[in-house]
Design a protein around this motif. Structure first.
Motif, PDB file in Angstrom:
ATOM      1  N   ILE A 154      -5.040 -12.106  -2.704  1.00  0.00           N
ATOM      2  CA  ILE A 154      -3.842 -11.429  -3.000  1.00  0.00           C
ATOM      3  C   ILE A 154      -3.745 -10.050  -2.702  1.00  0.00           C
ATOM      4  O   ILE A 154      -2.934  -9.477  -2.179  1.00  0.00           O
ATOM      5  CB  ILE A 154      -3.498 -11.736  -4.445  1.00  0.00           C
ATOM      6  CG1 ILE A 154      -2.975 -13.030  -4.875  1.00  0.00           C
ATOM      7  CG2 ILE A 154      -2.506 -10.702  -5.032  1.00  0.00           C
ATOM      8  CD1 ILE A 154      -3.076 -13.337  -6.232  1.00  0.00           C
ATOM      9  N   GLY A 155      -4.999  -9.324  -2.859  1.00  0.00           N
ATOM     10  CA  GLY A 155      -5.082  -8.103  -2.582  1.00  0.00           C
ATOM     11  C   GLY A 155      -4.976  -7.835  -0.954  1.00  0.00           C
ATOM     12  O   GLY A 155      -4.227  -6.790  -0.482  1.00  0.00           O
TER      13      GLY A 155
ATOM     14  N   PHE B 202       5.861  -2.449   1.922  1.00  0.00           N
ATOM     15  CA  PHE B 202       5.885  -1.524   0.867  1.00  0.00           C
ATOM     16  C   PHE B 202       5.259  -0.230   1.177  1.00  0.00           C
ATOM     17  O   PHE B 202       4.603  -0.110   2.295  1.00  0.00           O
ATOM     18  CB  PHE B 202       4.740  -2.298  -0.091  1.00  0.00           C
ATOM     19  CG  PHE B 202       5.152  -3.749  -0.704  1.00  0.00           C
ATOM     20  CD1 PHE B 202       6.248  -3.618  -1.236  1.00  0.00           C
ATOM     21  CD2 PHE B 202       4.419  -4.709  -0.609  1.00  0.00           C
ATOM     22  CE1 PHE B 202       6.898  -5.114  -1.876  1.00  0.00           C
ATOM     23  CE2 PHE B 202       4.787  -5.889  -1.004  1.00  0.00           C
ATOM     24  CZ  PHE B 202       6.096  -6.203  -1.692  1.00  0.00           C
ATOM     25  N   SER B 203       5.444   0.455   0.319  1.00  0.00           N
ATOM     26  CA  SER B 203       4.827   1.990   0.521  1.00  0.00           C
ATOM     27  C   SER B 203       3.449   1.977   0.394  1.00  0.00           C
ATOM     28  O   SER B 203       2.991   1.334  -0.478  1.00  0.00           O
ATOM     29  CB  SER B 203       5.353   2.946  -0.453  1.00  0.00           C
ATOM     30  OG  SER B 203       4.851   4.195  -0.596  1.00  0.00           O
ATOM     31  N   ARG B 204       2.852   3.167   1.245  1.00  0.00           N
ATOM     32  CA  ARG B 204       1.406   3.119   0.924  1.00  0.00           C
ATOM     33  C   ARG B 204       1.140   3.925  -0.514  1.00  0.00           C
ATOM     34  O   ARG B 204      -0.165   3.997  -0.707  1.00  0.00           O
ATOM     35  CB  ARG B 204       0.844   3.999   1.885  1.00  0.00           C
ATOM     36  CG  ARG B 204       0.998   3.299   3.363  1.00  0.00           C
ATOM     37  CD  ARG B 204       0.387   4.275   4.530  1.00  0.00           C
ATOM     38  NE  ARG B 204       0.406   3.501   5.824  1.00  0.00           N
ATOM     39  CZ  ARG B 204      -0.632   2.601   6.201  1.00  0.00           C
ATOM     40  NH1 ARG B 204      -1.462   2.128   5.487  1.00  0.00           N
ATOM     41  NH2 ARG B 204      -0.387   1.727   7.424  1.00  0.00           N
ATOM     42  N   SER B 205       1.966   4.109  -1.182  1.00  0.00           N
ATOM     43  CA  SER B 205       1.639   4.702  -2.514  1.00  0.00           C
ATOM     44  C   SER B 205       1.572   3.581  -3.278  1.00  0.00           C
ATOM     45  O   SER B 205       1.035   3.985  -4.566  1.00  0.00           O
ATOM     46  CB  SER B 205       2.805   5.756  -2.886  1.00  0.00           C
ATOM     47  OG  SER B 205       4.173   4.742  -3.116  1.00  0.00           O
ATOM     48  N   MET B 206       1.787   2.357  -2.976  1.00  0.00           N
ATOM     49  CA  MET B 206       1.461   1.353  -4.013  1.00  0.00           C
ATOM     50  C   MET B 206       0.030   1.133  -4.347  1.00  0.00           C
ATOM     51  O   MET B 206      -0.866   1.222  -3.573  1.00  0.00           O
ATOM     52  CB  MET B 206       1.819  -0.190  -3.311  1.00  0.00           C
ATOM     53  CG  MET B 206       1.300  -1.163  -4.093  1.00  0.00           C
ATOM     54  SD  MET B 206       1.478  -2.907  -3.188  1.00  0.00           S
ATOM     55  CE  MET B 206       3.404  -2.959  -3.596  1.00  0.00           C
TER      56      MET B 206
ATOM     57  N   ASP C 237      -4.185  -2.360  -8.630  1.00  0.00           N
ATOM     58  CA  ASP C 237      -3.460  -2.556  -9.979  1.00  0.00           C
ATOM     59  C   ASP C 237      -2.558  -3.845  -9.785  1.00  0.00           C
ATOM     60  O   ASP C 237      -2.329  -4.608 -10.724  1.00  0.00           O
ATOM     61  CB  ASP C 237      -2.687  -1.436 -10.477  1.00  0.00           C
ATOM     62  CG  ASP C 237      -3.828  -0.365 -10.953  1.00  0.00           C
ATOM     63  OD1 ASP C 237      -5.019  -0.554 -11.227  1.00  0.00           O
ATOM     64  OD2 ASP C 237      -3.365   0.951 -10.906  1.00  0.00           O
ATOM     65  N   VAL C 238      -1.452  -3.723  -8.852  1.00  0.00           N
ATOM     66  CA  VAL C 238      -0.553  -4.802  -8.538  1.00  0.00           C
ATOM     67  C   VAL C 238      -1.403  -6.054  -8.076  1.00  0.00           C
ATOM     68  O   VAL C 238      -0.781  -7.233  -8.947  1.00  0.00           O
ATOM     69  CB  VAL C 238       0.233  -4.500  -7.193  1.00  0.00           C
ATOM     70  CG1 VAL C 238       1.100  -5.547  -6.856  1.00  0.00           C
ATOM     71  CG2 VAL C 238       0.777  -3.184  -7.763  1.00  0.00           C
ATOM     72  N   ALA C 239      -2.389  -5.948  -7.625  1.00  0.00           N
ATOM     73  CA  ALA C 239      -3.104  -7.266  -7.183  1.00  0.00           C
ATOM     74  C   ALA C 239      -3.594  -7.981  -8.398  1.00  0.00           C
ATOM     75  O   ALA C 239      -3.628  -9.185  -8.694  1.00  0.00           O
ATOM     76  CB  ALA C 239      -4.122  -7.155  -6.403  1.00  0.00           C
TER      77      ALA C 239
ATOM     78  N   VAL D  12       7.971  -4.987  -8.157  1.00  0.00           N
ATOM     79  CA  VAL D  12       7.002  -4.414  -7.051  1.00  0.00           C
ATOM     80  C   VAL D  12       7.848  -3.821  -6.049  1.00  0.00           C
ATOM     81  O   VAL D  12       7.903  -2.979  -5.498  1.00  0.00           O
ATOM     82  CB  VAL D  12       5.997  -5.190  -6.837  1.00  0.00           C
ATOM     83  CG1 VAL D  12       5.208  -4.829  -5.333  1.00  0.00           C
ATOM     84  CG2 VAL D  12       5.206  -5.715  -7.870  1.00  0.00           C
ATOM     85  N   GLY D  13       8.985  -4.821  -5.829  1.00  0.00           N
ATOM     86  CA  GLY D  13       9.784  -4.570  -4.515  1.00  0.00           C
ATOM     87  C   GLY D  13      10.680  -3.322  -5.012  1.00  0.00           C
ATOM     88  O   GLY D  13      11.140  -2.534  -3.933  1.00  0.00           O
TER      89      GLY D  13
END
Length: 207
Positions: A134-135, A147-151, A155-157, A191-192
């Protein structure tokens, strides 16, 4: 006969758990003897170990196909994962008889105290593999400018991994598959909206 034993054991283990399956049950259903089951697998722990590892290997191959595809949009990866889980769910859950177990991985975690060390290691390896996949999928989506590089990838993974790794308990607690699908797609929308780029349609994660 060996494959027939494993196929039946898989179904019974998912439905009834480790303690709900015996060599006697298998022998009766397959019209053979307990001695024949012992001949092929030795003991129950060895049979369960082999069935579980095969199941995990199959699941990992599917996960790799989905999460590690460099050309598949991230939302499609989530949708493919949902479809794979739904297919397994429907095998053991009929209309008006839902909320039943459908994942051997989730089932064997409940019986972890009777599993072999090799089975424990396989379960832990699966979780680590899923989390890493997933990561990797999120990193790929950033490279694709979805997605933005600020993600905050870690944490999201972790959040998405928690949904995927708890898929079976979620459907059992809610009594249907819909809640699991809602969690996946709701998370994708969040997330989107938070990190989607101009290259990604604003509602692209909500299909």
């Amino acid at each position: 006969m060996r494959n027939r034993i494993k196929t039946l054991a898989l179904d019974l283990l998912i439905q009834h758990g480790y303690r709900g399956v015996s060599f006697g049950d298998l022998a009766t259903a397959l019209d053979t003897t307990r001695a024949n089951i012992h001949y092929h697998f030795g003991n129950k722990q060895s049979l369960v170990e082999e069935v579980l590892i095969d199941y995990i290997d199959e699941t990992k191959k599917v996960m790799e196909t989905v999460w590690n595809d460099p050309d598949m949009p991230f939302i499609e990866k989530i949708e493919r994962n949902v479809a794979f889980s739904r297919k397994r769910y429907l095998k053991y859950n009929r209309p008006n008889k839902e909320g039943r177990p459908w994942s051997l991985i989730a089932r064997m975690r409940q019986d972890s105290n009777v599993l072999t060390q090799k089975s424990h290691d396989a379960l832990q390896d699966f979780a680590a593999h899923l989390h890493a996949s997933i990561g990797h999928a999120l990193e790929t989506a950033i490279e694709r400018r979805e997605f933005s590089r600020s993600m905050p990838v870690d944490d999201v993974a972790l959040q998405l991994f928690s949904i995927a790794n708890s898929a079976a308990p979620i459907t059992q607690d809610s009594g249907n598959f819909d809640r699991l699908e809602q969690l996946y797609l709701g998370f994708a929308r969040i997330v989107g909206r938070a990190f989607g780029t101009r290259e990604t349609a604003p509602d692209g994660a909500g299909r």
